[in-house]
Design a protein around this motif. Structure first.
Motif, PDB file in Angstrom:
ATOM      1  N   ARG A  67       3.185   0.366   6.637  1.00  0.00           N
ATOM      2  CA  ARG A  67       2.232   0.552   7.748  1.00  0.00           C
ATOM      3  C   ARG A  67       1.008   1.321   7.269  1.00  0.00           C
ATOM      4  NH1 ARG A  67       2.332   4.824  12.183  1.00  0.00           N
ATOM      5  NH2 ARG A  67       0.882   4.035  13.766  1.00  0.00           N
ATOM      6  N   THR A  68       1.227   2.354   6.444  1.00  0.00           N
ATOM      7  CA  THR A  68       0.117   3.143   5.898  1.00  0.00           C
ATOM      8  C   THR A  68       0.054   2.943   4.397  1.00  0.00           C
ATOM      9  OG1 THR A  68       1.584   5.045   5.660  1.00  0.00           O
ATOM     10  CG2 THR A  68       0.299   4.902   7.687  1.00  0.00           C
ATOM     11  N   PRO A  69      -1.142   2.894   3.829  1.00  0.00           N
ATOM     12  CA  PRO A  69      -1.256   2.718   2.377  1.00  0.00           C
ATOM     13  C   PRO A  69      -0.811   3.977   1.638  1.00  0.00           C
ATOM     14  CG  PRO A  69      -3.412   3.073   3.345  1.00  0.00           C
ATOM     15  CD  PRO A  69      -2.455   2.958   4.488  1.00  0.00           C
ATOM     16  N   LEU A  70      -0.543   3.817   0.356  1.00  0.00           N
ATOM     17  CA  LEU A  70      -0.090   4.955  -0.446  1.00  0.00           C
ATOM     18  C   LEU A  70      -1.186   5.993  -0.624  1.00  0.00           C
ATOM     19  CD1 LEU A  70       1.946   3.068  -3.184  1.00  0.00           C
ATOM     20  CD2 LEU A  70       2.864   4.754  -1.585  1.00  0.00           C
ATOM     21  N   ASN A  71      -2.439   5.559  -0.656  1.00  0.00           N
ATOM     22  CA  ASN A  71      -3.541   6.493  -0.904  1.00  0.00           C
ATOM     23  C   ASN A  71      -4.159   6.992   0.402  1.00  0.00           C
ATOM     24  OD1 ASN A  71      -4.647   4.082  -0.201  1.00  0.00           O
ATOM     25  ND2 ASN A  71      -6.441   4.300  -1.506  1.00  0.00           N
ATOM     26  N   PHE A  72      -3.306   7.280   1.389  1.00  0.00           N
ATOM     27  CA  PHE A  72      -3.801   7.681   2.701  1.00  0.00           C
ATOM     28  C   PHE A  72      -4.629   8.958   2.676  1.00  0.00           C
ATOM     29  CE2 PHE A  72       0.291   9.666   2.077  1.00  0.00           C
ATOM     30  CZ  PHE A  72       0.097  10.956   2.513  1.00  0.00           C
ATOM     31  N   ALA A  73      -4.398   9.831   1.667  1.00  0.00           N
ATOM     32  CA  ALA A  73      -5.088  11.124   1.635  1.00  0.00           C
ATOM     33  C   ALA A  73      -6.571  10.995   1.311  1.00  0.00           C
ATOM     34  CB  ALA A  73      -4.416  12.045   0.619  1.00  0.00           C
ATOM     35  N   LEU A  74      -6.980   9.851   0.743  1.00  0.00           N
ATOM     36  CA  LEU A  74      -8.377   9.689   0.348  1.00  0.00           C
ATOM     37  C   LEU A  74      -9.109   8.694   1.243  1.00  0.00           C
ATOM     38  CD1 LEU A  74      -7.860   9.582  -3.516  1.00  0.00           C
ATOM     39  CD2 LEU A  74      -8.522  11.522  -2.100  1.00  0.00           C
ATOM     40  N   VAL A 107      15.315  -7.715  -0.361  1.00  0.00           N
ATOM     41  CA  VAL A 107      14.301  -7.306   0.622  1.00  0.00           C
ATOM     42  C   VAL A 107      14.963  -6.233   1.485  1.00  0.00           C
ATOM     43  CG1 VAL A 107      12.822  -7.994   2.531  1.00  0.00           C
ATOM     44  CG2 VAL A 107      13.234  -9.580   0.633  1.00  0.00           C
ATOM     45  N   ALA A 108      14.464  -5.013   1.393  1.00  0.00           N
ATOM     46  CA  ALA A 108      15.146  -3.884   2.025  1.00  0.00           C
ATOM     47  C   ALA A 108      14.227  -3.156   2.999  1.00  0.00           C
ATOM     48  CB  ALA A 108      15.632  -2.907   0.960  1.00  0.00           C
ATOM     49  N   VAL A 109      14.820  -2.500   3.965  1.00  0.00           N
ATOM     50  CA  VAL A 109      14.079  -1.673   4.920  1.00  0.00           C
ATOM     51  C   VAL A 109      14.516  -0.226   4.732  1.00  0.00           C
ATOM     52  CG1 VAL A 109      13.585  -1.237   7.356  1.00  0.00           C
ATOM     53  CG2 VAL A 109      13.978  -3.579   6.558  1.00  0.00           C
ATOM     54  N   THR A 110      13.535   0.683   4.661  1.00  0.00           N
ATOM     55  CA  THR A 110      13.849   2.118   4.558  1.00  0.00           C
ATOM     56  C   THR A 110      13.149   2.869   5.681  1.00  0.00           C
ATOM     57  OG1 THR A 110      12.002   2.375   3.018  1.00  0.00           O
ATOM     58  CG2 THR A 110      14.180   2.115   2.079  1.00  0.00           C
ATOM     59  N   SER A 111      13.657   4.057   5.956  1.00  0.00           N
ATOM     60  CA  SER A 111      13.214   4.786   7.141  1.00  0.00           C
ATOM     61  C   SER A 111      11.796   5.325   7.032  1.00  0.00           C
ATOM     62  CB  SER A 111      14.180   5.937   7.425  1.00  0.00           C
ATOM     63  OG  SER A 111      14.439   6.672   6.247  1.00  0.00           O
ATOM     64  N   GLY A 112      11.300   5.584   5.825  1.00  0.00           N
ATOM     65  CA  GLY A 112       9.911   6.015   5.675  1.00  0.00           C
ATOM     66  C   GLY A 112       9.696   7.499   5.930  1.00  0.00           C
ATOM     67  N   LEU A 131      17.849  15.895   2.264  1.00  0.00           N
ATOM     68  CA  LEU A 131      17.022  14.763   2.703  1.00  0.00           C
ATOM     69  C   LEU A 131      17.926  13.634   3.201  1.00  0.00           C
ATOM     70  CD1 LEU A 131      14.468  14.710  -0.247  1.00  0.00           C
ATOM     71  CD2 LEU A 131      13.988  15.383   2.114  1.00  0.00           C
ATOM     72  N   ILE A 132      17.590  13.085   4.367  1.00  0.00           N
ATOM     73  CA  ILE A 132      18.395  12.018   4.962  1.00  0.00           C
ATOM     74  C   ILE A 132      17.554  10.741   5.019  1.00  0.00           C
ATOM     75  CG2 ILE A 132      19.846  11.339   6.901  1.00  0.00           C
ATOM     76  CD1 ILE A 132      20.763  13.947   5.677  1.00  0.00           C
ATOM     77  N   PHE A 133      18.054   9.675   4.425  1.00  0.00           N
ATOM     78  CA  PHE A 133      17.353   8.391   4.442  1.00  0.00           C
ATOM     79  C   PHE A 133      18.167   7.369   5.227  1.00  0.00           C
ATOM     80  CE2 PHE A 133      15.941  10.435   0.529  1.00  0.00           C
ATOM     81  CZ  PHE A 133      14.566  10.286   0.611  1.00  0.00           C
ATOM     82  N   GLY A 134      17.456   6.527   5.955  1.00  0.00           N
ATOM     83  CA  GLY A 134      18.081   5.378   6.584  1.00  0.00           C
ATOM     84  C   GLY A 134      17.665   4.128   5.834  1.00  0.00           C
ATOM     85  N   ARG A 227      13.144   6.360  15.411  1.00  0.00           N
ATOM     86  CA  ARG A 227      12.458   5.463  14.488  1.00  0.00           C
ATOM     87  C   ARG A 227      11.260   6.162  13.862  1.00  0.00           C
ATOM     88  NH1 ARG A 227       9.990  -0.292  16.365  1.00  0.00           N
ATOM     89  NH2 ARG A 227       9.424  -1.089  14.307  1.00  0.00           N
ATOM     90  N   ARG A 228      11.122   6.039  12.551  1.00  0.00           N
ATOM     91  CA  ARG A 228      10.016   6.682  11.836  1.00  0.00           C
ATOM     92  C   ARG A 228       8.707   5.925  12.046  1.00  0.00           C
ATOM     93  NH1 ARG A 228      11.537  11.659  10.696  1.00  0.00           N
ATOM     94  NH2 ARG A 228      12.509  11.198  12.662  1.00  0.00           N
ATOM     95  N   GLN A 229       7.628   6.636  11.825  1.00  0.00           N
ATOM     96  CA  GLN A 229       6.294   6.018  11.949  1.00  0.00           C
ATOM     97  C   GLN A 229       5.973   5.105  10.771  1.00  0.00           C
ATOM     98  OE1 GLN A 229       3.998   6.411  14.465  1.00  0.00           O
ATOM     99  NE2 GLN A 229       5.485   7.592  15.662  1.00  0.00           N
TER     100      GLN A 229
END
Length: 413
Positions: A67-74, A107-112, A131-134, A227-229
């Motif tokens: 949903r968000t790019p990796l370089n969101f900080a810039l 093809v996998a889905v992770t919680s983000g 740390l908890i991952f879904g 659900r994560r963003q």
């Protein structure tokens, strides 16, 4: 004078006044040493991110739909606000991608992000802030996880929203301390979970463990944490050269399932590990632009010190200059002698600074998780800086010495 004689004379003068030369060069040594050490750490971090972190997070033959790019900080504020209006990734998105990529390995889905942390309780023992991952089961294939004990999560666990987890090696070691965790029951946020497997250790990155986590079926995760963003779809291809074509098909599938019209911008991002590397390099580029400015201040101060010391040397050696002129030395000879002396002095400072920076970088690498790699070009830059400073700040004392009147100079004490 021959060039060799000029250089020997300059080095002799530096050797005769060792202590004064050392104090003269302190500014250059500190500045250049700082430059070499910082460049070594930045270069080491760049290499480490490229060779370890990027592949560990995404994989060389994998890509992510986010949903968000990796370089969101810039990203600019307006663009960031548009990204915030994007729809969250859903299971339907993941199924559309899976349908478009039947040849994908997984093809996998992770919680983000943000990844929640929680206490994991077994009997009277508690391990805090884990740390908890879904995830869906295929995420374990994407990450190449191997299991030291037990079994991985399955599709049935995800579909049935089962209370089962797999744990990282650090969690197993710290919470169970020699006891086989498989089949044991732990509590997370008050809910009871059965440990199904222990993932083999992946080691540490920059001092941070890659094994201190708990993974549970994403369906179970969302019922517990919501659900994560930034739910992420990770796709792993069989070979790295299949990634580009896979990204194109995944993008087309996403546009179709989201009913985006031609010309309408994507409301998702498709990225590889290269995006993470590029993001990191953008950050370090900022450092590269700031560090030279800081070093320049020290270099200028060091140059001014060299110029003052050379002016003092001209005064102390006025009588010698007069004698040399009396026996035939030209203005050019005198100017060249003092200019070479200043340049040799500053170049020596650059060399000592490069050595100090190299030692500091090795010390940082040994005493901290920060990697450091000294490059040949940073050492060459240090030597060049020293030489340039010597030339720039040695010109004025050299010209002053050359202009001395030989008769008055010989009368000087």
């Amino acid at each position: 004078m021959r060039p060799g004689d000029v250089l020997v004379t300059a080095l002799t003068q530096i050797r005769v006044s060792k202590l004064r030369s050392l104090f003269t060069l302190l500014g250059i040594i500190v500045s250049v040493g700082f430059l070499v050490a910082v460049l070594a750490i930045i270069h080491g971090m760049n290499a480490y991110v490229t060779e370890n972190i990027a592949d560990a997070m995404v994989g060389s033959n994998a890509f992510q739909v986010r949903r968000t790019p990796l370089n969101f900080a810039l990203i600019e504020d307006d663009e960031w606000r548009r990204i915030q209006r994007r729809r969250k990734l859903s299971r339907a998105d993941a199924e559309a991608i899976r349908g478009a990529l039947p040849d994908a390995m997984a093809v996998a889905v992770t919680s983000g992000w943000p990844t929640p942390q929680a206490d994991v309780v077994w009997g009277d023992r508690t391990l805090g802030d884990v740390l908890i991952f879904g995830v869906t089961a295929e995420y374990q294939v994407v990450q190449d996880y191997r299991f030291a004990r037990g079994e991985p999560l399955t599709d049935l666990d995800v579909r049935g929203r089962r209370p089962v987890i797999v744990i990282g090696a650090d969690v197993a070691d710290k919470l169970f301390e020699g006891v086989d965790p498989v089949g044991r029951q732990v509590r997370i946020r008050g809910a009871l979970f059965t440990v199904g497997g222990v993932i083999a250790a992946k080691g540490r990155v920059l001092g941070q463990s890659f094994d201190g986590f708990v993974m549970m079926p994403i369906s179970t995760f969302e019922s517990l944490f919501g659900r994560r963003q930034t739910t992420t779809v990770s796709v792993k291809m069989h070979r790295a050269d299949e990634v580009a074509a896979g990204m194109t098909r995944a993008r087309e599938a996403m546009r179709v399932v989201r009913r985006l019209r031609p010309g309408e911008a994507d409301d998702f991002s498709v990225e590889t590990a290269d995006a993470l590397v590029a993001f990191w390099q953008q950050l370090t580029r900022v450092l590269f632009s700031v560090v030279p400015a800081m070093v320049a201040i020290g270099i200028v101060v060091g140059g001014i010190v060299i110029m003052n010391i050379m002016l003092m040397t001209v005064r102390e050696r006025t009588h010698e200059i007069g004698i040399r002129k009396a026996v035939g030395a030209t203005r050019r000879d005198i100017a060249l002698q003092f200019l070479v002396e200043a340049t040799a002095l500053a170049t020596l400072g650059g060399a000592m600074g490069a050595g100090a920076g190299w030692a500091l970088a090795l010390l940082v690498a040994a005493a901290s998780p920060l990697p450091a790699r000294v490059t040949a070009w940073s050492v060459a830059l240090a030597l060049a800086l020293g030489a340039v400073v010597g030339v720039l700040f040695g010109v004025y004392p050299a010209m002053r010495a050359a202009r001395l009147d030989p008769v008055r100079a010989m009368r000087a004490e």
